[in-house]
Design a protein around this motif. Structure first.
Motif, short mmCIF file in Angstrom:
data_model
loop_
_atom_site.label_atom_id
_atom_site.label_comp_id
_atom_site.label_asym_id
_atom_site.label_seq_id
_atom_site.Cartn_x
_atom_site.Cartn_y
_atom_site.Cartn_z
N ARG A 1 -8.44 8.94 -13.11
CA ARG A 1 -7.12 8.81 -13.73
C ARG A 1 -6.26 7.77 -13.05
NH1 ARG A 1 -5.33 15.17 -14.53
NH2 ARG A 1 -7.02 15.77 -15.96
N GLY A 2 -6.55 7.49 -11.80
CA GLY A 2 -5.74 6.54 -11.05
C GLY A 2 -4.49 7.17 -10.48
N VAL A 3 -3.73 6.38 -9.73
CA VAL A 3 -2.52 6.89 -9.10
C VAL A 3 -1.48 7.28 -10.12
CG1 VAL A 3 -0.63 6.32 -7.52
CG2 VAL A 3 -2.94 5.52 -7.01
N PRO B 1 0.80 -1.24 0.00
CA PRO B 1 0.00 0.00 0.00
C PRO B 1 0.83 1.27 0.00
CG PRO B 1 -0.89 -1.58 1.58
CD PRO B 1 0.42 -2.12 1.12
N MET B 2 2.14 1.19 0.32
CA MET B 2 2.97 2.39 0.30
C MET B 2 3.06 2.99 -1.10
SD MET B 2 6.14 1.56 2.87
CE MET B 2 5.86 1.28 4.63
N TYR B 3 2.75 2.19 -2.11
CA TYR B 3 2.74 2.72 -3.48
C TYR B 3 1.75 3.88 -3.59
CZ TYR B 3 1.56 2.92 -8.46
OH TYR B 3 1.30 3.34 -9.74
N GLY B 4 0.68 3.80 -2.83
CA GLY B 4 -0.34 4.84 -2.90
C GLY B 4 0.02 6.13 -2.19
N LEU B 5 1.13 6.14 -1.44
CA LEU B 5 1.52 7.37 -0.75
C LEU B 5 1.85 8.50 -1.71
CD1 LEU B 5 3.79 6.05 2.16
CD2 LEU B 5 1.49 7.00 2.34
N GLN B 6 2.15 8.16 -2.94
CA GLN B 6 2.52 9.21 -3.90
C GLN B 6 1.36 10.13 -4.23
OE1 GLN B 6 3.13 7.71 -8.05
NE2 GLN B 6 2.79 5.70 -7.13
N ILE B 7 0.13 9.75 -3.91
CA ILE B 7 -0.99 10.65 -4.19
C ILE B 7 -0.94 11.88 -3.28
CG2 ILE B 7 -2.43 8.71 -4.91
CD1 ILE B 7 -4.04 9.05 -2.37
N ALA B 8 -0.12 11.82 -2.21
CA ALA B 8 0.06 13.01 -1.38
C ALA B 8 0.79 14.10 -2.16
CB ALA B 8 0.85 12.66 -0.12
N PHE B 9 1.45 13.74 -3.25
CA PHE B 9 2.18 14.71 -4.07
C PHE B 9 1.54 14.88 -5.45
CE2 PHE B 9 5.05 12.47 -1.21
CZ PHE B 9 5.63 13.52 -0.52
N LYS B 10 0.30 14.42 -5.59
CA LYS B 10 -0.38 14.49 -6.87
C LYS B 10 -1.77 15.12 -6.71
CE LYS B 10 1.74 10.64 -9.39
NZ LYS B 10 1.45 9.50 -10.27
N ASP B 11 -2.28 15.64 -7.81
CA ASP B 11 -3.67 16.07 -7.87
C ASP B 11 -4.49 14.84 -8.23
OD1 ASP B 11 -6.03 17.43 -7.99
OD2 ASP B 11 -5.59 18.45 -9.88
N GLN C 1 -11.36 14.13 -0.56
CA GLN C 1 -10.06 14.76 -0.87
C GLN C 1 -8.96 13.80 -0.47
OE1 GLN C 1 -11.05 18.56 1.37
NE2 GLN C 1 -10.19 19.46 -0.49
N TYR C 2 -8.82 12.75 -1.27
CA TYR C 2 -7.91 11.67 -0.92
C TYR C 2 -6.45 12.13 -0.90
CZ TYR C 2 -12.13 9.10 -2.15
OH TYR C 2 -13.42 8.67 -2.21
N ASP C 3 -6.09 13.02 -1.80
CA ASP C 3 -4.70 13.48 -1.85
C ASP C 3 -4.36 14.31 -0.61
OD1 ASP C 3 -6.41 15.53 -2.55
OD2 ASP C 3 -5.70 15.67 -4.62
N LEU C 4 -5.26 15.17 -0.17
CA LEU C 4 -5.01 15.97 1.03
C LEU C 4 -4.96 15.09 2.28
CD1 LEU C 4 -4.66 18.94 1.90
CD2 LEU C 4 -7.12 18.97 2.41
N ALA C 5 -5.85 14.10 2.35
CA ALA C 5 -5.84 13.17 3.48
C ALA C 5 -4.57 12.33 3.50
CB ALA C 5 -7.06 12.26 3.42
N ALA C 6 -4.09 11.94 2.30
CA ALA C 6 -2.84 11.18 2.22
C ALA C 6 -1.67 12.02 2.69
CB ALA C 6 -2.61 10.69 0.80
N ALA C 7 -1.66 13.30 2.36
CA ALA C 7 -0.59 14.20 2.83
C ALA C 7 -0.61 14.30 4.35
CB ALA C 7 -0.76 15.57 2.18
N ALA C 8 -1.79 14.42 4.93
CA ALA C 8 -1.90 14.49 6.39
C ALA C 8 -1.43 13.18 7.03
CB ALA C 8 -3.34 14.79 6.79
N GLY C 9 -1.80 12.05 6.44
CA GLY C 9 -1.36 10.77 6.97
C GLY C 9 0.14 10.57 6.86
#
Length: 305
Positions: A51-53, A36-46, A270-278
């Protein structure tokens, strides 16, 4: 290099049964923690679910700038540290005291009964715990307000007053987990050599002196290890109970990082914002546990690694 590889292959052939037993744990870590760490990159993406990750465009640290410019996130960060610090100060010593008291009880029936009573809340669902808390602090029929009415005090609406949320939450957490957490320290006390106590009795030491001079120093390494782990989880406030107890009237003192992530990610999409907070939460936790471990190793020579 080739020699080390050959040694490992030889060891693997010799102890293959142990590696087979270890394999399910390794697979679990890879599938549920590392993949699941692959998905952490959405913290740096819109991020867009359409479109997917991989297809979402990079925005760099924009979400982190948004977080630190948000009054809600800064409030949640402040509340997280406040609740965690208070829980650490008041909740961490109590299991140690419980373990010492249980160890000093000589009546086995009373000891087992009291241990069962304090262990039981750990096995109760958080939903049931929240129901008990809400009922206990109800302004109309709660036992707390019933007692206040009996002594002539007007009912207090505890659960809608921000100043009461932290004491209620911390007290509920201590009641639920203190007994079960004492098991670790009871196990450490059980490992103390009985000859130390026998020598203390011969020297005329009192029970308090034996606790202070033998029991506590003997379990100090365990206390330090548990403290390091607790510090590493400083930002991991149990948000399940908070979600069940808090409401907009108590956001001022009850909103924490995990509830902020829940509202932004699941409710606000707001999955990207939540990922940044996490991700910020995880980085701070890593820094805290590394710092605590380094300080402990330097001054007490006891550490996790």
């Amino acid at each position: 290099m080739q020699t080390k590889i050959d040694q490992f292959i030889q060891h693997l052939r010799k102890e293959w049964q142990l590696y087979v037993l270890l394999a399910p744990t390794i697979i679990w870590f890879v599938v549920f923690l590392y993949k699941p760490m692959y998905g952490l990159q959405i913290a740096f993406k819109d991020y867009s679910i359409f479109r997917g990750v991989a297809g979402s465009p990079w925005v760099g640290f924009e979400h982190f700038h948004t977080l630190f410019g948000s009054d809600q996130f800064l409030r949640a960060l402040r509340n997280t540290f406040m609740i965690s610090a208070l829980s650490l100060c008041f909740g961490f010593p109590i299991p140690i005291f419980l373990a010492i008291m249980f160890n000093e009880i000589t009546n086995q029936v009373f000891k087992r009964t009291s241990q069962t009573i304090v262990y039981l809340p750990h096995f109760i669902s958080t939903v049931i715990i929240s129901g008990i808390v809400i009922t206990a602090f109800s302004p109309s029929a709660g036992i707390v307000n019933s007692f206040l009415s009996w002594i002539g005090v007007d009912p207090i609406y505890f659960l809608i007053k921000p100043e009461w949320f932290r004491p209620i939450y911390i007290g509920s957490g201590i009641w639920q987990e203190a007994g079960f957490s004492s098991i670790v320290f009871l196990a450490a006390i059980a490992g103390v050599s009985p000859s130390l106590y026998e020598s203390a009795v011969v020297d005329g030491a009192s029970r308090w002196q034996m606790v202070w001079k033998i029991t506590i120093p003997s379990i100090l390494p365990t206390i330090i290890i548990m403290l390091i782990i607790r510090i590493g989880n400083l930002l991991e406030v149990g948000f399940e109970l908070i979600i069940l107890l808090y409401q907009p009237a108590t956001f001022e003192t009850a909103d924490v990082i995990n509830t902020f992530i829940y509202r932004q990610g699941l409710q606000g999409a707001q999955y990207d914002l939540a990922a940044a907070a996490g991700l910020f939460n995880a980085i701070v936790a890593f820094i805290l546990v590394m710092t605590a471990n380094t300080i402990s190793r330097r001054f007490s020579r006891t550490s996790l690694w």
